[in-house]
Design a protein around this motif. Structure first.
Motif, PDB file in Angstrom:
ATOM      1  N   CYS A  42      60.484   1.900  27.076  1.00 56.87           N
ATOM      2  CA  CYS A  42      59.876   3.110  26.543  1.00 56.87           C
ATOM      3  C   CYS A  42      60.091   3.113  25.029  1.00 56.87           C
ATOM      4  O   CYS A  42      61.140   2.680  24.544  1.00 56.87           O
ATOM      5  CB  CYS A  42      60.496   4.367  27.150  1.00 56.87           C
ATOM      6  SG  CYS A  42      60.092   4.601  28.894  1.00 56.87           S
ATOM      7  N   ASP A  78      58.104   4.559  33.813  1.00 51.61           N
ATOM      8  CA  ASP A  78      56.742   4.496  33.285  1.00 51.61           C
ATOM      9  C   ASP A  78      56.809   4.026  31.840  1.00 51.61           C
ATOM     10  O   ASP A  78      57.587   4.563  31.031  1.00 51.61           O
ATOM     11  CB  ASP A  78      56.073   5.872  33.339  1.00 51.61           C
ATOM     12  CG  ASP A  78      55.856   6.362  34.770  1.00 51.61           C
ATOM     13  OD1 ASP A  78      55.596   5.506  35.642  1.00 51.61           O
ATOM     14  OD2 ASP A  78      55.960   7.580  35.000  1.00 51.61           O
ATOM     15  N   GLU A 128      55.894   4.264  28.355  1.00 57.64           N
ATOM     16  CA  GLU A 128      55.304   5.382  27.638  1.00 57.64           C
ATOM     17  C   GLU A 128      55.927   5.511  26.250  1.00 57.64           C
ATOM     18  O   GLU A 128      56.948   4.895  25.944  1.00 57.64           O
ATOM     19  CB  GLU A 128      55.509   6.685  28.410  1.00 57.64           C
ATOM     20  CG  GLU A 128      56.973   7.044  28.622  1.00 57.64           C
ATOM     21  CD  GLU A 128      57.161   8.321  29.447  1.00 57.64           C
ATOM     22  OE1 GLU A 128      56.162   9.013  29.709  1.00 57.64           O
ATOM     23  OE2 GLU A 128      58.316   8.621  29.806  1.00 57.64           O
ATOM     24  N   SER A 162      51.206   8.052  27.384  1.00 55.50           N
ATOM     25  CA  SER A 162      51.395   6.742  28.003  1.00 55.50           C
ATOM     26  C   SER A 162      51.288   5.679  26.911  1.00 55.50           C
ATOM     27  O   SER A 162      50.558   5.845  25.933  1.00 55.50           O
ATOM     28  CB  SER A 162      50.351   6.493  29.088  1.00 55.50           C
ATOM     29  OG  SER A 162      49.046   6.543  28.535  1.00 55.50           O
ATOM     30  N   LYS A 163      52.035   4.601  27.069  1.00 52.19           N
ATOM     31  CA  LYS A 163      52.090   3.563  26.042  1.00 52.19           C
ATOM     32  C   LYS A 163      50.811   2.733  26.054  1.00 52.19           C
ATOM     33  O   LYS A 163      50.429   2.162  27.070  1.00 52.19           O
ATOM     34  CB  LYS A 163      53.308   2.656  26.276  1.00 52.19           C
ATOM     35  CG  LYS A 163      53.416   1.464  25.319  1.00 52.19           C
ATOM     36  CD  LYS A 163      53.564   1.903  23.881  1.00 52.19           C
ATOM     37  CE  LYS A 163      53.706   0.697  22.961  1.00 52.19           C
ATOM     38  NZ  LYS A 163      53.667   1.079  21.542  1.00 52.19           N
ATOM     39  N   SER A 194      58.349  13.005  26.870  1.00 48.25           N
ATOM     40  CA  SER A 194      57.143  12.190  26.919  1.00 48.25           C
ATOM     41  C   SER A 194      56.115  12.686  25.910  1.00 48.25           C
ATOM     42  O   SER A 194      55.881  13.894  25.770  1.00 48.25           O
ATOM     43  CB  SER A 194      56.547  12.215  28.321  1.00 48.25           C
ATOM     44  OG  SER A 194      55.390  11.393  28.385  1.00 48.25           O
TER      45      SER A 194
END
Length: 504
Positions: A240, A273, A275, A291-292, A288
């Motif tokens: 992340c 996830d 992100e 999304s990456k 968050s």
């Protein structure tokens, strides 16, 4: 110059509820190129200007405006690459990175993906004397910065300031070689130090000149070694990214929180996830953001407005020939030439201005004495009063003059500290101050003996005790120093008192 020997530190291990975990960290540092003009226009880069006052037509993406490369920014990128022992690519190319931000007027950023200007290099990250991590640099590419959205001027509207739009950035991308929060902070600190030595970035994190995106993942012990052996990222956990970090302390806190967040999810049977996250220093947690994205999400393609950048080897050689002595080499030289500890050498070379000041003091003098006065007296006082060494009230020549007076025996260490205070507050030549104020040390043994006789005669009981217990002679030394106003030579006083007491 002989390099100092280092041992790599152990990776940081975090104990989870069921297993031990290790951290794997990579960094993407955005360093603003130290240049008066932007990457593709002649607009000023001066910080603090009125909003939208440093904007050329090309920065504002007006129709028909074409970018023109700033050759000085290219040279600064080459200089940075050479300072990081990196490969300089004689062929590089600019690409368009397409995405929408309200403060990105073109709707794309001109960057470099497929052919960056600088290839692989390395940074030695000092943790403590004799302990350092070698972090590989994957690449450095040139790109333009976006503008700034301002949300706190009106409750219902946001404003856009394009002053930063088009400012030249060097994105310095590391391999995932960093193994703990402290190492990550020290990596950024060491990179900032090198950039300041090279004079390619001022490193001012408060003004946004240096910002870091931190990629964090966790894995089981031994997985990282398999990655290094095979190059297979599958051995590492899902990463992340924590965006726009501009504080060493917050970098450490964010990594610590993010690592424990990922460990808790994995041990609960979940998955991470990939992100992009932001760090909230008030809550001490990451949250968050989105999304990456991957490279294909940005629809990169070669910038049609710019020809590929082709460098002559002669330019690279000229830049290399003009490189200054860099921190690691200077630190090793200070240890060897001045006979100081690695710790003291690290303090003195932490900043290029600190190192230059010390060498101004140490020139032609005892290096250890100079280091002691610069670190303990000068730096201590500067830090206390929050003054940069460049603005020191005591110059290198003045401090050197104080040390010369000690070496010649004209003043004692105590008088020297009083003299330092006078020079700090009033300035002036130390030797002239000593003469004008009668601060010269008393070296006349006759005067010292007379003072010693008076003290001994007034304290016969203590004199008898001192003959039985020689350590008590120090009390008489102190009394003689007091009687002479602190001007007597301490060594001479000690010798005379011990002789009069019959102490060997």
């Amino acid at each position: 110059m002989t390099e100092l020997a280092y041992t790599e530190p152990r990776p940081k291990t975090i104990a989870g509820a069921t297993d031990d975990w290790e951290l794997v960290i990579g960094m993407e540092v955005h360093a603003q190129v130290k240049s008066k003009a932007k990457l593709f226009s002649g607009a000023s880069t001066k910080f603090g200007a009125e909003p939208n006052s440093n904007v050329a037509l090309v920065d504002a993406a007006m129709p028909g405006m074409l970018p023109v490369i700033n050759a000085y920014c290219v040279e600064q990128a080459v200089r940075t690459g050479l300072g990081l022992k990196a490969e300089i690519n004689l062929f590089s190319q600019f690409d368009r990175k397409n995405y929408f931000y309200p403060d990105l007027p073109q709707g794309y950023q001109i960057s470099q993906l497929y052919h960056p200007i600088v290839g692989e290099g390395e940074i030695l990250v000092d943790m403590e004397p004799g302990i350092a991590r070698k972090v590989r640099v994957e690449r450095i590419h040139l790109e333009q910065d976006a503008g700034k959205s301002v949300h706190d001027m009106d409750p219902a509207m946001s404003f856009v300031d394009l002053n930063r739009t088009g400012v030249a950035l060097m994105e310095i991308v590391s391999r995932p070689d960093i193994r703990g929060p402290e190492e990550a902070a020290e990596y950024v600190r060491k990179l900032r130090q090198i950039l300041r030595y090279l004079d390619t970035c001022d490193g001012n994190m408060q003004e946004g000149s240096l910002r870091a995106d931190v990629n964090v993942s966790v894995c089981k012990p031994g997985a990282y070694e398999k990655f290094r052996e095979t190059g297979d990222f599958g051995h590492l956990g899902t990463r992340c990214e924590i965006k726009n970090m501009n504080s060493m302390r917050f970098i450490q806190q964010a990594i610590e929180y993010e690592a424990r967040r990922q460990i808790a999810i994995l041990e609960d049977g979940g998955s991470i996830d990939q992100e992009t996250r932001l760090y909230d220093p008030e809550k001490g947690e990451t949250r968050s953001m989105r999304s990456k994205e991957e490279a294909h999400d940005y629809r990169y393609f070669p910038c049609p407005d710019l020809l590929p950048l082709t460098l002559e080897q002669g330019l690279v050689d000229d830049v290399r020939a003009g490189l200054p002595e860099l921190p690691d080499a200077k630190k090793a030289r200070f240890v060897t030439d001045y006979g100081m500890t690695e710790y003291d050498a690290g303090v003195l070379t932490a900043d290029v201005a600190n190192a230059a000041f010390f060498e101004g003091v140490a020139r032609g003098r005892d290096g250890k004495t100079a280091a002691n006065w610069v670190i303990n007296e000068l730096f201590g006082r500067l830090n206390k009063e929050d003054i940069a060494v460049e603005n020191s009230p005591v110059s290198a020549d003045q401090l050197g003059g104080i040390i010369d007076l000690i070496a010649k025996g004209d003043i004692s260490g105590k008088i020297a500290k009083d003299l330092f205070e006078i020079v700090w507050a009033e300035g002036g030549d130390p030797a002239e101050i000593v003469e004008a104020r009668g601060m010269r040390q008393v070296t006349d043994t006759g005067a010292i003996e007379a003072a010693g006789d008076e003290v001994l005669a007034a304290n016969p009981d203590k004199a008898a005790q001192a003959r039985e217990k020689p350590s008590m002679a120090g009390w008489f030394v102190g009394q003689v120093m007091k009687a002479t106003g602190g001007k007597a030579n301490p060594q001479a006083v000690n010798q005379i008192i011990r002789a009069k007491l019959g102490i060997e």
